[in-house]
Write a protein that holds these residues in place. Structure first.
Motif, PDB file in Angstrom:
ATOM      1  N   VAL A 166      45.865   7.463  49.080  1.00 15.11           N
ATOM      2  CA  VAL A 166      44.465   7.889  48.957  1.00 15.11           C
ATOM      3  C   VAL A 166      44.330   8.965  47.876  1.00 15.11           C
ATOM      4  CG1 VAL A 166      42.526   8.959  50.172  1.00 15.11           C
ATOM      5  CG2 VAL A 166      43.937   7.256  51.338  1.00 15.11           C
ATOM      6  N   ALA A 167      45.332   9.837  47.764  1.00 11.83           N
ATOM      7  CA  ALA A 167      45.319  10.839  46.681  1.00 11.83           C
ATOM      8  C   ALA A 167      45.333  10.145  45.325  1.00 11.83           C
ATOM      9  CB  ALA A 167      46.513  11.774  46.823  1.00 11.83           C
ATOM     10  N   GLY A 171      42.741  10.286  42.046  1.00 14.57           N
ATOM     11  CA  GLY A 171      43.258  10.967  40.863  1.00 14.57           C
ATOM     12  C   GLY A 171      43.838  12.337  41.130  1.00 14.57           C
ATOM     13  N   PHE A 172      44.403  12.520  42.314  1.00 16.22           N
ATOM     14  CA  PHE A 172      44.939  13.826  42.696  1.00 16.22           C
ATOM     15  C   PHE A 172      46.425  13.732  42.967  1.00 16.22           C
ATOM     16  CE2 PHE A 172      46.010  17.169  45.758  1.00 16.22           C
ATOM     17  CZ  PHE A 172      45.471  18.289  45.122  1.00 16.22           C
ATOM     18  N   LYS A 173      47.179  14.754  42.561  1.00 10.78           N
ATOM     19  CA  LYS A 173      48.611  14.800  42.858  1.00 10.78           C
ATOM     20  C   LYS A 173      48.942  16.052  43.648  1.00 10.78           C
ATOM     21  CE  LYS A 173      53.289  14.875  41.055  1.00 10.78           C
ATOM     22  NZ  LYS A 173      54.197  14.903  39.884  1.00 10.78           N
ATOM     23  N   PHE A 174      49.615  15.861  44.769  1.00  8.92           N
ATOM     24  CA  PHE A 174      50.048  16.990  45.586  1.00  8.92           C
ATOM     25  C   PHE A 174      51.262  17.672  44.964  1.00  8.92           C
ATOM     26  CE2 PHE A 174      47.768  14.555  48.889  1.00  8.92           C
ATOM     27  CZ  PHE A 174      46.985  15.577  49.407  1.00  8.92           C
ATOM     28  N   ASP A 175      51.372  18.973  45.237  1.00 12.00           N
ATOM     29  CA  ASP A 175      52.537  19.737  44.785  1.00 12.00           C
ATOM     30  C   ASP A 175      53.683  19.652  45.784  1.00 12.00           C
ATOM     31  OD1 ASP A 175      51.353  20.948  42.352  1.00 12.00           O
ATOM     32  OD2 ASP A 175      50.019  21.922  43.801  1.00 12.00           O
ATOM     33  N   THR A 176      53.335  19.522  47.088  1.00 15.42           N
ATOM     34  CA  THR A 176      54.343  19.514  48.143  1.00 15.42           C
ATOM     35  C   THR A 176      53.925  18.578  49.263  1.00 15.42           C
ATOM     36  OG1 THR A 176      53.287  21.342  49.343  1.00 15.42           O
ATOM     37  CG2 THR A 176      55.002  21.934  47.740  1.00 15.42           C
ATOM     38  N   ALA A 177      54.915  18.182  50.059  1.00 10.16           N
ATOM     39  CA  ALA A 177      54.650  17.476  51.316  1.00 10.16           C
ATOM     40  C   ALA A 177      55.697  17.927  52.323  1.00 10.16           C
ATOM     41  CB  ALA A 177      54.703  15.970  51.123  1.00 10.16           C
ATOM     42  N   GLN A 178      55.266  18.132  53.551  1.00 12.52           N
ATOM     43  CA  GLN A 178      56.129  18.657  54.610  1.00 12.52           C
ATOM     44  C   GLN A 178      56.225  17.650  55.738  1.00 12.52           C
ATOM     45  OE1 GLN A 178      55.345  22.746  55.572  1.00 12.52           O
ATOM     46  NE2 GLN A 178      56.059  22.554  57.678  1.00 12.52           N
TER      47      GLN A 178
END
Length: 318
Positions: A166-167, A171-178
């Motif tokens: 969905v990101a 057009g969005f990119k996450f910096d981190t995922a936990q």
């Protein structure tokens, strides 16, 4: 603040160097941890080289953030990479929770802010809605309240992959995922097998949690605490977040770092063989197989209101 007691790793493609062990904030407000001990734990961890601080808006009614905020006075804030999480899915609720967290932590900004408990397939859609929480995050980032943005979840790796999808669509990119990364995870709905390779490919910082699952994994009588921490450190994690509710558990984390060596395939397999039966049904990962760990399920009001356009659609259909 590099020390010989700690390993430091890159946080995805942010350019940040963080301690391979992070201090879990939830434990700072447990019943058997009083405020002086909580402050001592945080400051001792920092003095010995831990730079990554974990917390959340909903941990024990804000007490965990309040205690960490007190511990980060007197120059300690400048020595850490501070992360907290919020539950709001609507822009309005997220913005309110961001400001509450900053007040409790007594800081002007956090280094990393994460969407907490991405447990449902609808969560990404609510967050990325035009009225959703991402808008509050982006506005907070624009004014300097937030430096990086990530998300967390402990339920199902497919939901993490859906969040990334969905990101991408937006057009969005996450910096981190936990996510949970532990010796049992490999055997049941495994984040390590499905989500971690995708994050490595995308150069998103990997934050491991529940490496001991608050001691639940040890009740399987198959592994030691040090083996659990070594396994998580051996994965391509930027940080392994672990709870420290006593000076002994703090020492345990440093002992794990001191004795850690990259594990061979044979060593990993031996550990997984020992845990295969215990881990096969998720019995020791109740955060995957029950709602006991799901704060937002027990408190749906934390999420905020559904988007107005969806409410109007429902009204029109009735």
């Amino acid at each position: 603040m590099p020390t010989s007691e700690m390993i430091y790793r890159e946080l995805g493609n942010t350019g940040e160097q963080v301690s391979a062990i992070g201090l879990g904030g939830w434990h700072l407000a447990l019943k058997h941890v009083d405020e002086p001990l909580a402050i001592r734990l945080v400051r001792t961890a920092i003095d010995r080289g831990i730079t990554f601080m974990d917390n959340c808006w909903d941990y024990l009614e804000g007490k965990a953030e309040i205690r960490m905020g007190k511990a980060l006075r007197d120059g300690y804030r400048d020595k850490v990479f501070l992360m907290t999480k919020i539950d709001g899915r609507s822009k309005q609720e997220a913005a309110k929770q961001i400001d509450e967290s900053l007040r409790r932590l007594q800081v002007d900004y956090v280094d990393l802010l994460q969407f907490h408990e991405i447990l449902r397939f609808e969560d990404p859609h609510r967050i990325f809605d035009p009225e959703g929480a991402l808008q509050a995050f982006l506005e907070a980032k624009q004014v300097g309240k937030v430096r990086y943005i990530g998300f967390t979840g402990h339920k199902d790796p497919e939901i993490h992959l859906h969040m990334l999808e969905v990101a991408d669509q937006n057009g969005f990119k996450f910096d981190t995922a936990q996510m949970p990364l532990n010796v049992m995870d490999a055997h049941y709905r495994s984040f390590a097998k499905t989500v971690v390779p995708e994050l490595v490919k995308r150069q998103i910082g990997i934050l491991g949690m529940k490496s001991l699952a608050n001691g639940i994994l040890l009740r399987s009588n198959t592994v030691t605490a040090i083996e659990c921490l070594h396994y998580a450190l051996n994965l391509p994690t930027s940080v392994v977040i672990t709870g420290m509710d006593s000076m002994e558990t703090l020492d345990q984390a440093f002992e794990a770092v001191k004795t850690f060596q990259p594990m061979s395939d044979e060593q990993v397999q031996a550990l997984l063989t020992k845990t295969a039966k215990a881990g096969s049904r998720g019995e020791f990962e109740p955060f995957k197989t029950s709602s006991i760990f799901d704060g937002t399920a027990q408190n749906p009001d934390w999420l905020g209101k559904e988007p107005q356009r969806l409410q109007q659609l429902m009204s029109a259909a009735q």
